[in-house]
Scaffold this motif. Sequence first.
Motif, short mmCIF file in Angstrom:
data_model
loop_
_atom_site.label_atom_id
_atom_site.label_comp_id
_atom_site.label_asym_id
_atom_site.label_seq_id
_atom_site.Cartn_x
_atom_site.Cartn_y
_atom_site.Cartn_z
N ASP A 242 -10.07 -5.17 -7.96
CA ASP A 242 -9.31 -4.33 -7.03
C ASP A 242 -7.93 -4.00 -7.59
O ASP A 242 -7.43 -2.88 -7.43
CB ASP A 242 -9.17 -5.03 -5.67
CG ASP A 242 -10.44 -4.95 -4.84
OD1 ASP A 242 -11.34 -4.15 -5.17
OD2 ASP A 242 -10.53 -5.70 -3.83
N SER A 245 -8.39 -1.46 -10.25
CA SER A 245 -8.67 -0.17 -9.60
C SER A 245 -7.38 0.48 -9.12
O SER A 245 -7.18 1.70 -9.30
CB SER A 245 -9.63 -0.37 -8.42
OG SER A 245 -10.87 -0.90 -8.83
N HIS A 276 -17.50 -0.77 -9.86
CA HIS A 276 -16.48 -1.16 -8.87
C HIS A 276 -15.29 -0.20 -8.92
O HIS A 276 -14.85 0.32 -7.88
CB HIS A 276 -16.03 -2.59 -9.15
CG HIS A 276 -15.13 -3.15 -8.09
ND1 HIS A 276 -15.56 -4.02 -7.12
CD2 HIS A 276 -13.79 -2.98 -7.86
CE1 HIS A 276 -14.55 -4.35 -6.33
NE2 HIS A 276 -13.46 -3.74 -6.77
N LYS A 280 -13.95 2.67 -6.15
CA LYS A 280 -12.59 2.66 -5.59
C LYS A 280 -11.86 3.97 -5.86
O LYS A 280 -11.16 4.51 -4.99
CB LYS A 280 -11.80 1.49 -6.17
CG LYS A 280 -12.22 0.13 -5.65
CD LYS A 280 -11.76 -0.06 -4.21
CE LYS A 280 -12.02 -1.47 -3.74
NZ LYS A 280 -11.54 -1.69 -2.36
#
Length: 317
Positions: A242, A245, A276, A280
């Motif tokens: 995350d 991202s 992933h 995002k």
Amino acid sequence: MSAFNKYAIGIDLGGTVIKIGLVAEERVLAIGTLPAESATGLAARLPAIDETIHGLLTQEGVHSSAFAGVGLSFPGLVDVSRGVALSTNAKYDDATTLDLSAWGHRFGGRFFMDNDARMAAAGEWRYGAGRGTDDMVMMTLGTGVGCGVIMRGKLVRGAHYQAGCLGGHLIADYRGRRCSCGNQGCIEAMASSFFLDRIVQEDSRISDDFYQRHRPFDFKKLFALAAAGDSEAIIVRDECMDVWSAGVINLIHAYDPETVVLGGGIMRSADVILPHIRRKVDELAWTPWGKVDIVSSELGDNAAILGVAYCVTHQSL
């Protein structure tokens, strides 16, 4: 022999390994590696680098008339016009005091020096995953987080040579942990190999038992544990993805690329990371013109060597 066909030496000064490649016609013909010992400084490693360069030139029978020069891919900020290291970050910290231009010119031909992540981006743009576009960003994930930017077919450097290469020091959490650069909450501080032990230890969702059983951590171990279904490893892995991202989205908003290339040793887990980050970016990036291509490096460890050798033979970018 034209400049486009000349041999060049490309040196990638890594934090763990120094890679020295002899390059010609878009190929790494031969390569030598040395332990970096970066904490002891660069001056102590120059004799071994000298010996490796001479060995490669002799091994391949390169005549001085066909030798374009030496390129140095450096893990810090570089004044490209003067061939001077401006700033370091716990690697080769004596480099700012060395006359690297004089050292490089001793081999004959040209000497060129630039930031390592920027040179990896140049390599991928000319020979790898960025071919066919003139607007590209590369983020390298490893001990730290590096970045290089191609905009309208030119490397982005800025007024003080730091534009585009500080992507790892964009802020992911302004209340986050202190980074080695002195800033707070950098992408590098929140999701890099250098900080991974602390990332695990300081996450309130992770048990001390997990931390003690598996330390020291690296991303190879973390992704393997997550692939085996370990719920705590999955938490840390997904948190890091995350953060990466968020970094990619920041770079897209800043530089408006058509393609983002992700490189570094962590991308051995590209089958998990790419989906992933693509998801995002598709959800969160503001790109009304369309979708940014998010792809993995094609050149791997040779990207910076090829990039800096290209800058030697083609008189920079």
